[in-house]
Design an enzyme around this catalytic site. Structure first.
Site, short mmCIF file in Angstrom:
data_model
loop_
_atom_site.label_atom_id
_atom_site.label_comp_id
_atom_site.label_asym_id
_atom_site.label_seq_id
_atom_site.Cartn_x
_atom_site.Cartn_y
_atom_site.Cartn_z
N TYR A 33 -0.22 16.39 3.91
CA TYR A 33 1.19 16.66 3.62
C TYR A 33 2.04 16.50 4.87
O TYR A 33 1.53 16.40 5.98
CB TYR A 33 1.36 18.06 3.03
CG TYR A 33 1.23 19.19 4.04
CD1 TYR A 33 -0.02 19.55 4.55
CD2 TYR A 33 2.34 19.89 4.49
CE1 TYR A 33 -0.14 20.59 5.47
CE2 TYR A 33 2.22 20.93 5.40
CZ TYR A 33 0.98 21.27 5.89
OH TYR A 33 0.86 22.29 6.80
N LYS A 147 -3.03 16.57 9.26
CA LYS A 147 -2.17 17.54 8.55
C LYS A 147 -2.65 17.65 7.10
O LYS A 147 -2.03 17.16 6.16
CB LYS A 147 -0.69 17.14 8.64
CG LYS A 147 0.24 18.33 8.35
CD LYS A 147 1.63 18.06 8.83
CE LYS A 147 2.63 19.12 8.38
NZ LYS A 147 2.40 20.46 8.90
N1 PDD Z 1 3.68 23.32 9.70
N2 PDD Z 1 0.61 23.48 13.74
C1 PDD Z 1 0.37 23.74 12.45
C2 PDD Z 1 -0.97 24.27 12.06
C3 PDD Z 1 1.37 23.50 11.49
O1 PDD Z 1 1.13 23.74 10.19
C4 PDD Z 1 2.64 23.01 11.91
C5 PDD Z 1 3.75 22.72 10.94
C6 PDD Z 1 2.84 22.77 13.28
C7 PDD Z 1 4.14 22.22 13.81
O2 PDD Z 1 4.32 20.88 13.43
P1 PDD Z 1 5.77 20.26 13.24
O3 PDD Z 1 6.52 20.55 14.50
O4 PDD Z 1 5.52 18.82 13.04
O5 PDD Z 1 6.39 20.94 12.06
C8 PDD Z 1 1.80 23.01 14.16
C9 PDD Z 1 4.62 23.03 8.65
C10 PDD Z 1 6.04 23.25 9.02
C11 PDD Z 1 4.20 23.77 7.38
O6 PDD Z 1 3.00 23.80 7.15
O7 PDD Z 1 5.04 24.25 6.64
#
Ligand code: PDD
Length: 283
Positions: A33, A147
């Site tokens: 995702y 992700k």
């Molecule tokens: N999560 N680390 C993890 C485990 C994350 O799930 C996320 C983001 C990040 C930060 O990534 P970014 O800056 O690209 O959003 C780091 C999203 C926001 C979520 O799961 O809702």
């Protein structure tokens, strides 16, 4: 206004949006995702998010279902139909629908689901006082760079935060090293004013906000060190914060029972948060 979701090429009322019981995302969390922010109706850092989405797909050998351009058009349509100006879009892709068998199905069609919603500004209190974080043992797999929708440890961690009256949970390895937050990357400012965050590896997600914030910090003349730091170092730090698409740069002023510095957001965290918000507004 009723919300609209995207399900495999169709725009359907949110409450009627459904996937098959044999969707591999549902049965095996066999999918990936992205969450992309919108500011003033425009995507923030769209290209890096799409690069990461395609990388996650490649790493899991899931086929990209359309061209990038077609995906972006559908994303824009979802945003438009939900009238989102400031908010987020959620994009999920799973390997497909097939009779349950752990190995990849011979023929699978990538399933795509998207939702978009408006979000409210963060409470002013977060900015004034910062937020609390709790620590949890790092129990995740060694491909946190993907992700993936396989988020059970993250779910348990965030629940621990909720139950501990905290905003975020931070994963710590058995040898006391911080990896990242349950849905964010973790940062500290050392006593000598250096910004520190872990280098990219398979142990953390390569946050898009992490990269943008790092670029902004360097442009503003802040020295950035990419290296692991321990929980002990974080507790003694001058400042701490977490970054993500939804948190921007969020000052952390307490970790478990340790108050960080004087318990107020530090000057570097505050400044970088403001710079990041200004960057989003220019998206
Ligand atoms: N999560 N680390 C993890 C485990 C994350 O799930 C996320 C983001 C990040 C930060 O990534 P970014 O800056 O690209 O959003 C780091 C999203 C926001 C979520 O799961 O809702």
């Amino acid at each position: 206004m009723s919300r609209i979701a995207y399900v495999n090429g169709r725009y359907v009322p949110h409450r009627e949006a459904k996937v098959h019981v044999e969707d591999r995302g549902y049965q095996f969390s066999d999918g990936i995702y992205e969450v992309v922010a919108l500011a003033n109706g425009r995507f923030v850092d769209l290209e890096p998010h799409l690069d990461r989405l395609e990388r996650s797909l490649r790493e899991l050998r899931i086929a990209m279902p359309t061209t990038r351009a077609a995906l972006v058009l559908a994303m824009e349509e979802v945003v438009g139909r939900n009238r989102v100006r400031d908010g987020i879009i959620y994009v999920q892709m799973t390997r497909g629908v097939a009779p349950r068998d752990h190995a990849f199905p011979a023929r699978a069609r990538t399933q795509v689901v998207m939702t978009a919603k408006s979000t409210k500004p963060h409470p002013a209190k977060y900015e004034e006082d910062g937020v609390k974080a709790v620590t949890v043992p790092e129990i995740r797999w060694h491909r946190c760079d993907i992700k993936s929708v396989s988020l059970l440890p993250n779910v348990l961690a965030k629940q621990a935060a909720r139950e501990g009256g905290a905003y975020e949970a931070i994963f710590v390895t058995p040898d006391g090293v911080v990896t990242e937050g349950s849905s964010s990357n973790a940062w500290i400012v050392t006593r000598d004013g250096k910004l520190v965050t872990r280098a990219l590896s398979n142990e953390i997600l390569g946050g898009i906000t992490r990269q943008t914030l790092m670029d902004i910090a360097r442009e503003e003349g802040v020295e950035v060190e990419e290296r692991p730091f321990t929980l002990a170092e974080a507790r003694q730090a001058r400042e701490a914060f977490v970054t993500s698409t939804t948190s921007y740069a969020m000052p952390v002023t307490q970790i478990d029972d340790a108050v960080i510095a004087n318990g107020k957001p530090g000057t570097i965290s505050r400044r970088l948060r403001q710079s990041y918000i200004a960057y989003m507004a220019r998206a």
